[in-house]
Design a protein around this motif. Structure first.
Motif, PDB file in Angstrom:
ATOM      1  N   LYS A 180      43.271  41.266  54.993  1.00  0.00           N
ATOM      2  CA  LYS A 180      42.914  42.379  54.103  1.00  0.00           C
ATOM      3  C   LYS A 180      42.992  43.703  54.901  1.00  0.00           C
ATOM      4  N   LYS A 208      41.873  44.786  49.221  1.00  0.00           N
ATOM      5  CA  LYS A 208      40.496  45.113  49.541  1.00  0.00           C
ATOM      6  C   LYS A 208      39.687  45.398  48.167  1.00  0.00           C
ATOM      7  N   LYS A 209      38.585  45.232  48.470  1.00  0.00           N
ATOM      8  CA  LYS A 209      37.652  45.483  47.281  1.00  0.00           C
ATOM      9  C   LYS A 209      37.508  46.689  46.939  1.00  0.00           C
ATOM     10  N   ASP A 210      37.461  47.825  47.821  1.00  0.00           N
ATOM     11  CA  ASP A 210      37.559  49.156  47.490  1.00  0.00           C
ATOM     12  C   ASP A 210      38.859  49.577  47.022  1.00  0.00           C
ATOM     13  N   ALA A 264      38.849  48.653  43.304  1.00  0.00           N
ATOM     14  CA  ALA A 264      37.893  49.336  42.491  1.00  0.00           C
ATOM     15  C   ALA A 264      38.725  50.756  42.159  1.00  0.00           C
TER      16      ALA A 264
END
Length: 164
Positions: A66, A89-91, A94
């Protein structure tokens, strides 16, 4: 150029490996900067893909963790028509969702190909079989990189001289 931390000089090794855990490219960077900008030089340095017959100029797919998930890296791979097997990546996901329809399509990756990313981890273990590389005795980045290249060439020679 190496980065400074509380522990002193630090460095980060970026590797490109084939499926047989043989090194294709080694790039040494300072330990503090983000990982993402360094992946494109590692991809550019990997040169040709080793195989029987004439070597190819680019791989079919590139797997990364990631940390290598960035627009720049994905654009570089897309431009060279290489499949990116890098989870988002999660951010970043989002942020993309927050933008709505302007955020673009979700990033997808082949989970079966991503499972083979452990070849880089196994290559790191083979490189760290040398105590000097594992403990980072060398003071200068040039001598440390030279040790990495020497160990990588020994891995290639051992693999090429192995009888089936």
């Amino acid at each position: 150029m190496l980065g400074r931390s509380r522990g002193g000089q630090t460095s980060k090794v970026h590797l490109a490996a084939d499926r047989k855990c043989r090194p294709l490219a080694i790039v040494l960077t300072a330990g503090q900067p983000p990982t993402a900008p360094s992946s494109s030089p590692c991809s550019r340095r990997s040169g040709s893909v080793a195989r029987s017959g004439r070597p190819r100029a680019r791989p079919d797919a590139v797997a990364g963790d990631k940390a290598y998930s960035s627009r720049g890296n994905r654009a570089y791979l897309r431009k060279r028509q290489i499949k990116a097997v890098i989870p988002e990546k999660k951010d970043q996901a989002a942020n993309r969702k927050r933008k709505g329809s302007r955020g673009g399509r979700p990033v997808s990756h082949d989970t079966d190909l991503y499972k083979e990313r452990n070849t880089v981890e196994r290559l790191i273990n083979r490189l760290k079989a040398w105590r000097g590389i594992a403990t980072r005795y060398d003071k200068t980045p040039e001598s440390y990189l030279a040790g990495l290249h020497l160990r990588a060439s020994m891995i290639w020679i051992k693999d090429l001289t192995r009888t089936n």
